[in-house]
Design a protein around this motif. Sequence first.
Motif, mmCIF file in Angstrom:
data_model
loop_
_atom_site.group_PDB
_atom_site.id
_atom_site.type_symbol
_atom_site.label_atom_id
_atom_site.label_comp_id
_atom_site.label_asym_id
_atom_site.label_seq_id
_atom_site.Cartn_x
_atom_site.Cartn_y
_atom_site.Cartn_z
ATOM 1 N N SER A 7 3.116 -170.916 14.801
ATOM 2 C CA SER A 7 2.093 -171.529 15.354
ATOM 3 C C SER A 7 2.104 -171.904 16.737
ATOM 4 C CB SER A 7 1.390 -172.552 14.612
ATOM 5 O OG SER A 7 2.116 -173.889 14.798
ATOM 6 N N ALA A 8 3.250 -171.588 17.157
ATOM 7 C CA ALA A 8 3.722 -171.695 18.883
ATOM 8 C C ALA A 8 2.721 -170.880 19.482
ATOM 9 C CB ALA A 8 5.098 -171.693 19.137
ATOM 10 N N VAL A 9 2.606 -171.462 20.647
ATOM 11 C CA VAL A 9 1.769 -170.342 21.759
ATOM 12 C C VAL A 9 2.414 -170.695 23.022
ATOM 13 C CG1 VAL A 9 -0.492 -169.988 22.981
ATOM 14 C CG2 VAL A 9 -0.314 -170.673 20.487
ATOM 15 N N LYS A 10 2.668 -169.531 23.651
ATOM 16 C CA LYS A 10 3.308 -169.719 25.190
ATOM 17 C C LYS A 10 2.075 -169.427 26.173
ATOM 18 C CE LYS A 10 7.704 -168.854 26.243
ATOM 19 N NZ LYS A 10 9.078 -168.129 26.388
ATOM 20 N N VAL A 11 2.148 -170.491 27.073
ATOM 21 C CA VAL A 11 0.757 -170.118 28.254
ATOM 22 C C VAL A 11 1.436 -170.155 29.378
ATOM 23 C CG1 VAL A 11 -1.342 -171.078 28.904
ATOM 24 C CG2 VAL A 11 -0.723 -171.464 26.289
ATOM 25 N N SER A 12 1.057 -169.328 30.370
ATOM 26 C CA SER A 12 1.866 -169.243 31.745
ATOM 27 C C SER A 12 0.465 -169.050 32.775
ATOM 28 C CB SER A 12 2.565 -168.241 31.819
ATOM 29 O OG SER A 12 3.100 -168.062 33.258
ATOM 30 N N THR A 13 0.636 -169.648 33.815
ATOM 31 C CA THR A 13 -0.147 -169.161 35.061
ATOM 32 C C THR A 13 0.802 -168.815 36.051
ATOM 33 O OG1 THR A 13 -1.668 -170.076 36.636
ATOM 34 C CG2 THR A 13 -0.010 -171.711 35.897
ATOM 35 N N TRP A 14 -0.007 -167.557 36.860
ATOM 36 C CA TRP A 14 1.236 -167.194 38.052
ATOM 37 C C TRP A 14 0.242 -166.472 38.970
ATOM 38 C CZ3 TRP A 14 5.733 -163.069 37.089
ATOM 39 C CH2 TRP A 14 6.574 -162.997 38.441
ATOM 40 N N THR A 135 -3.841 -169.241 12.585
ATOM 41 C CA THR A 135 -4.058 -170.606 12.308
ATOM 42 C C THR A 135 -5.610 -170.938 12.368
ATOM 43 O OG1 THR A 135 -3.931 -171.622 14.468
ATOM 44 C CG2 THR A 135 -1.975 -171.493 13.405
ATOM 45 N N SER A 136 -6.570 -169.966 12.919
ATOM 46 C CA SER A 136 -7.825 -170.153 13.384
ATOM 47 C C SER A 136 -8.375 -171.171 14.185
ATOM 48 C CB SER A 136 -8.646 -170.259 11.883
ATOM 49 O OG SER A 136 -8.728 -169.324 11.147
ATOM 50 N N LYS A 137 -7.470 -171.744 14.952
ATOM 51 C CA LYS A 137 -7.460 -172.758 15.792
ATOM 52 C C LYS A 137 -8.220 -172.084 16.949
ATOM 53 C CE LYS A 137 -3.563 -175.606 15.255
ATOM 54 N NZ LYS A 137 -2.093 -176.221 15.777
ATOM 55 N N LEU A 138 -9.323 -172.855 17.552
ATOM 56 C CA LEU A 138 -9.757 -172.298 18.798
ATOM 57 C C LEU A 138 -9.210 -172.601 19.970
ATOM 58 C CD1 LEU A 138 -13.328 -172.712 17.664
ATOM 59 C CD2 LEU A 138 -12.117 -170.297 18.113
ATOM 60 N N PHE A 139 -9.044 -171.948 21.153
ATOM 61 C CA PHE A 139 -8.532 -172.300 22.371
ATOM 62 C C PHE A 139 -9.488 -171.908 23.343
ATOM 63 C CE2 PHE A 139 -4.386 -171.875 20.022
ATOM 64 C CZ PHE A 139 -3.757 -173.094 20.484
ATOM 65 N N LEU A 140 -9.688 -172.951 24.388
ATOM 66 C CA LEU A 140 -10.755 -172.627 25.555
ATOM 67 C C LEU A 140 -9.653 -172.678 26.580
ATOM 68 C CD1 LEU A 140 -13.679 -172.272 26.177
ATOM 69 C CD2 LEU A 140 -14.210 -174.531 25.939
ATOM 70 N N LYS A 176 -19.709 -170.735 13.816
ATOM 71 C CA LYS A 176 -18.401 -170.291 14.464
ATOM 72 C C LYS A 176 -17.541 -171.337 14.146
ATOM 73 C CE LYS A 176 -19.558 -167.427 18.514
ATOM 74 N NZ LYS A 176 -20.029 -167.593 19.875
ATOM 75 N N ARG A 177 -17.930 -172.606 14.412
ATOM 76 C CA ARG A 177 -16.879 -173.911 14.092
ATOM 77 C C ARG A 177 -16.592 -174.032 12.812
ATOM 78 N NH1 ARG A 177 -17.458 -178.795 17.765
ATOM 79 N NH2 ARG A 177 -18.936 -177.497 18.797
ATOM 80 N N SER A 178 -17.576 -173.549 11.714
ATOM 81 C CA SER A 178 -16.956 -173.561 10.321
ATOM 82 C C SER A 178 -15.945 -172.563 10.046
ATOM 83 C CB SER A 178 -18.227 -173.385 9.303
ATOM 84 O OG SER A 178 -18.854 -172.338 9.672
ATOM 85 N N GLN A 179 -15.994 -171.250 10.862
ATOM 86 C CA GLN A 179 -15.110 -170.436 10.563
ATOM 87 C C GLN A 179 -13.608 -170.631 11.197
ATOM 88 O OE1 GLN A 179 -16.973 -167.188 12.333
ATOM 89 N NE2 GLN A 179 -18.532 -166.542 10.777
ATOM 90 N N ALA A 180 -13.847 -171.508 12.190
ATOM 91 C CA ALA A 180 -12.493 -171.823 12.854
ATOM 92 C C ALA A 180 -11.929 -173.005 12.286
ATOM 93 C CB ALA A 180 -12.626 -171.949 14.468
#
Length: 270
Positions: A7-14, A135-140, A176-180
């Motif tokens: 479930s790890a997520v790698k996030v970057s800004t460049w 994971t069905s998690k939502l990211f904003l 949407k919330r119930s699906q996530a």
Amino acid sequence: ANATLDSAVKVSTWNVLNKNVKHADSYPPWPTRAQVISDWVKSERIDIFATQEAVGEMIEDLEANLPDYLTVGAPRRSDVNMGEYNSIFINKHKFEIVDSGTFWLSESPDSPESLGWDAALPRICTWVRLRDYRTSKLFLIFNTHYDHVGTTSQHESTQLILRKVTQLADSQSSEKRSQASGADRVILLGDFNVKSDHSALASLHDKFAHSQRVSELILTDQLETYIDGRQIDHIFVDPKIRVKSYNVMRPSSTNGRWASDHFPVVIETI
């Protein structure tokens, strides 16, 4: 342990340096830089890659090099040479795009090319809501690039983005919330053109955590993100996001020249 890794997520800004600005001549030609940037994204397995300063042609080149990624974004002005995007590249095997948009950092956020307050240039924030397939998690995700001159603009941009975060985080339909899995996990990142202790960012610290401060591991002692030695590119996270590692990396071309005048910030969250 595998479930955590999975479930790890790698996030970057460049900030990848607009190829059309004068000082881009001091760096390798754009095709070389584009290759270094996209090879780096692939080798580091970045899942969510936020860019600043890329104009349309640059985005197209990165997209061609990154077929496993979807992109969202819009130019801050229509001039093709100076219409920089705050595009977000998304690993399409891990995430579904639920919705997305761009607003201008100004008193008229829905008016394209609007200039805000005392800013030298039109500035934008691009956002995307993602659903993690596993994971069905939502990211904003909010990707921005603050003005480098206007102090009022820097302060007001923070207030505007915080209002938008509240609006968008509350705007999901109950369906949407119930699906996530639960509420949005919000990440705000980009080139803020100021250090994290600047007064313009004070109210961000009230609502978010600076990822470096809450990270379990700091993988570098070279924290500057800009060629002049300042740390002005930041990743702020929702307090419910666990940050496993924080890094500022220095990808360079084969002859050791930097790929941009900024360095990418990378976090791993679980």
